[in-house]
Scaffold this motif. Structure first.
Motif, PDB file in Angstrom:
ATOM      1  N   ILE A 146       0.811  -1.217   0.000  1.00 54.69           N
ATOM      2  CA  ILE A 146       0.000   0.000   0.000  1.00 54.69           C
ATOM      3  C   ILE A 146       0.850   1.275   0.000  1.00 54.69           C
ATOM      4  O   ILE A 146       0.372   2.317  -0.430  1.00 54.69           O
ATOM      5  CB  ILE A 146      -1.009   0.027   1.170  1.00 54.69           C
ATOM      6  CG1 ILE A 146      -0.304  -0.110   2.513  1.00 54.69           C
ATOM      7  CG2 ILE A 146      -2.064  -1.044   0.983  1.00 54.69           C
ATOM      8  CD1 ILE A 146      -1.202   0.093   3.721  1.00 54.69           C
ATOM      9  N   THR A 147       2.091   1.182   0.465  1.00 55.74           N
ATOM     10  CA  THR A 147       2.960   2.357   0.517  1.00 55.74           C
ATOM     11  C   THR A 147       4.417   1.934   0.401  1.00 55.74           C
ATOM     12  O   THR A 147       4.809   0.898   0.941  1.00 55.74           O
ATOM     13  CB  THR A 147       2.780   3.120   1.858  1.00 55.74           C
ATOM     14  OG1 THR A 147       1.401   3.375   2.075  1.00 55.74           O
ATOM     15  CG2 THR A 147       3.542   4.430   1.863  1.00 55.74           C
ATOM     16  N   HIS A 148       5.197   2.753  -0.286  1.00 56.70           N
ATOM     17  CA  HIS A 148       6.653   2.624  -0.307  1.00 56.70           C
ATOM     18  C   HIS A 148       7.195   3.810   0.464  1.00 56.70           C
ATOM     19  O   HIS A 148       6.776   4.949   0.230  1.00 56.70           O
ATOM     20  CB  HIS A 148       7.190   2.657  -1.739  1.00 56.70           C
ATOM     21  CG  HIS A 148       6.743   1.499  -2.559  1.00 56.70           C
ATOM     22  ND1 HIS A 148       6.697   1.542  -3.930  1.00 56.70           N
ATOM     23  CD2 HIS A 148       6.311   0.258  -2.217  1.00 56.70           C
ATOM     24  CE1 HIS A 148       6.272   0.384  -4.395  1.00 56.70           C
ATOM     25  NE2 HIS A 148       6.025  -0.413  -3.365  1.00 56.70           N
ATOM     26  N   ARG A 149       8.142   3.565   1.379  1.00 58.24           N
ATOM     27  CA  ARG A 149       8.712   4.630   2.213  1.00 58.24           C
ATOM     28  C   ARG A 149      10.231   4.622   2.137  1.00 58.24           C
ATOM     29  O   ARG A 149      10.855   3.578   2.178  1.00 58.24           O
ATOM     30  CB  ARG A 149       8.314   4.437   3.680  1.00 58.24           C
ATOM     31  CG  ARG A 149       6.857   4.655   3.951  1.00 58.24           C
ATOM     32  CD  ARG A 149       6.575   4.482   5.419  1.00 58.24           C
ATOM     33  NE  ARG A 149       5.182   4.761   5.700  1.00 58.24           N
ATOM     34  CZ  ARG A 149       4.573   4.389   6.811  1.00 58.24           C
ATOM     35  NH1 ARG A 149       5.236   3.752   7.757  1.00 58.24           N
ATOM     36  NH2 ARG A 149       3.302   4.675   6.987  1.00 58.24           N
ATOM     37  N   TRP A 150      10.778   5.840   2.085  1.00 56.02           N
ATOM     38  CA  TRP A 150      12.223   6.058   2.138  1.00 56.02           C
ATOM     39  C   TRP A 150      12.491   6.891   3.370  1.00 56.02           C
ATOM     40  O   TRP A 150      12.049   8.040   3.465  1.00 56.02           O
ATOM     41  CB  TRP A 150      12.710   6.785   0.886  1.00 56.02           C
ATOM     42  CG  TRP A 150      12.639   5.947  -0.349  1.00 56.02           C
ATOM     43  CD1 TRP A 150      13.641   5.203  -0.898  1.00 56.02           C
ATOM     44  CD2 TRP A 150      11.501   5.765  -1.204  1.00 56.02           C
ATOM     45  NE1 TRP A 150      13.202   4.573  -2.026  1.00 56.02           N
ATOM     46  CE2 TRP A 150      11.878   4.901  -2.240  1.00 56.02           C
ATOM     47  CE3 TRP A 150      10.176   6.246  -1.181  1.00 56.02           C
ATOM     48  CZ2 TRP A 150      11.002   4.510  -3.256  1.00 56.02           C
ATOM     49  CZ3 TRP A 150       9.301   5.852  -2.184  1.00 56.02           C
ATOM     50  CH2 TRP A 150       9.722   5.001  -3.203  1.00 56.02           C
ATOM     51  N   ASN A 151      13.196   6.334   4.343  1.00 55.90           N
ATOM     52  CA  ASN A 151      13.438   7.019   5.609  1.00 55.90           C
ATOM     53  C   ASN A 151      14.400   8.187   5.442  1.00 55.90           C
ATOM     54  O   ASN A 151      15.374   8.104   4.693  1.00 55.90           O
ATOM     55  CB  ASN A 151      14.002   6.048   6.645  1.00 55.90           C
ATOM     56  CG  ASN A 151      12.984   5.004   7.048  1.00 55.90           C
ATOM     57  OD1 ASN A 151      11.782   5.249   7.031  1.00 55.90           O
ATOM     58  ND2 ASN A 151      13.464   3.821   7.400  1.00 55.90           N
ATOM     59  N   LEU A 152      14.100   9.264   6.170  1.00 50.85           N
ATOM     60  CA  LEU A 152      14.957  10.436   6.226  1.00 50.85           C
ATOM     61  C   LEU A 152      15.409  10.643   7.668  1.00 50.85           C
ATOM     62  O   LEU A 152      14.788  10.136   8.605  1.00 50.85           O
ATOM     63  CB  LEU A 152      14.198  11.683   5.750  1.00 50.85           C
ATOM     64  CG  LEU A 152      13.690  11.677   4.317  1.00 50.85           C
ATOM     65  CD1 LEU A 152      12.925  12.966   4.026  1.00 50.85           C
ATOM     66  CD2 LEU A 152      14.836  11.508   3.326  1.00 50.85           C
TER      67      LEU A 152
END
Length: 194
Positions: free
Chosen positions: A22-28
């Motif tokens: 449902i979501t792709h995330r790239w951590n900052l």
């Protein structure tokens, strides 16, 4: 097999209870200096292309900037972003209660760039999300969207040139190149009335 090809940068994949992506995330980074730099840059550079606000259970605030920001101040752990009067504050770091559980809970616990996916697994929105130390939403920023012609106006045809903002932010903050997977979506599907 995933179609994600962003120069070796793999996102964290969020799945629903049925296992569907449902979501792709790239951590900052969540340190105050990094977040101040990111938010100042995004609001300065893209103020007229953002929709932002907290997205909470049962409510979504979708604000746009009334004008270019004229105020970025950081004091006692809070970043203030102002627009000729209207403004908002975000707790980014230690302030009046840095060593208390409540103080640590108020500060950011996670920050990430995200790409939301539709029911078929194709992208349909792109942005940034900030959560506090307890995991609660603090701020969501939605970037230009190829499926929208303006605020709350669904486009007749996708305009993938509106992904330039997302691609610029991904390049500068996640080190990722353009991903053609972003152009596989068909837009938003509205639920039909029963």
């Amino acid at each position: 097999m995933s179609m994600i090809e962003v120069s070796g940068i793999e996102p964290h994949v969020v799945r629903d209870s049925q296992g569907r992506e449902i979501t792709h995330r790239w951590n900052l980074a969540t340190d105050p200096a990094s977040l101040r730099h990111f938010l100042t840059d995004i609001f300065s550079r893209y103020w007229n292309r953002l929709t932002y606000g907290p997205i909470l259970a049962g409510v979504a605030y979708e604000w746009t900037c009334p004008c270019p920001p004229d105020r970025f101040e950081y004091d006692a752990g809070y970043l203030t972003i102002g627009f000729g009067g209207p403004h908002f504050h975000l707790c980014l770091g230690p302030g009046a209660m840095p060593d208390t559980p409540e103080g640590r809970e108020r500060m950011p616990g996670e920050a990430h760039l995200f790409r939301s996916l539709d029911r078929e697994g194709a992208p349909n929105s792109w942005g940034f999300e900030l959560r506090d130390g307890a995991g609660r939403p603090m701020l969501s920023i939605y970037f230009d969207n190829p499926f929208l012609a303006g605020p709350d106006q669904i486009a007749a045809e996708p305009d993938f040139s509106r992904l330039t903002m997302w691609r610029d932010v991904m390049r500068r903050y996640a080190g990722a190149g353009p991903d053609m997977f972003d152009e596989t979506g068909r837009g938003f599907v509205r639920a039909e009335a029963a």
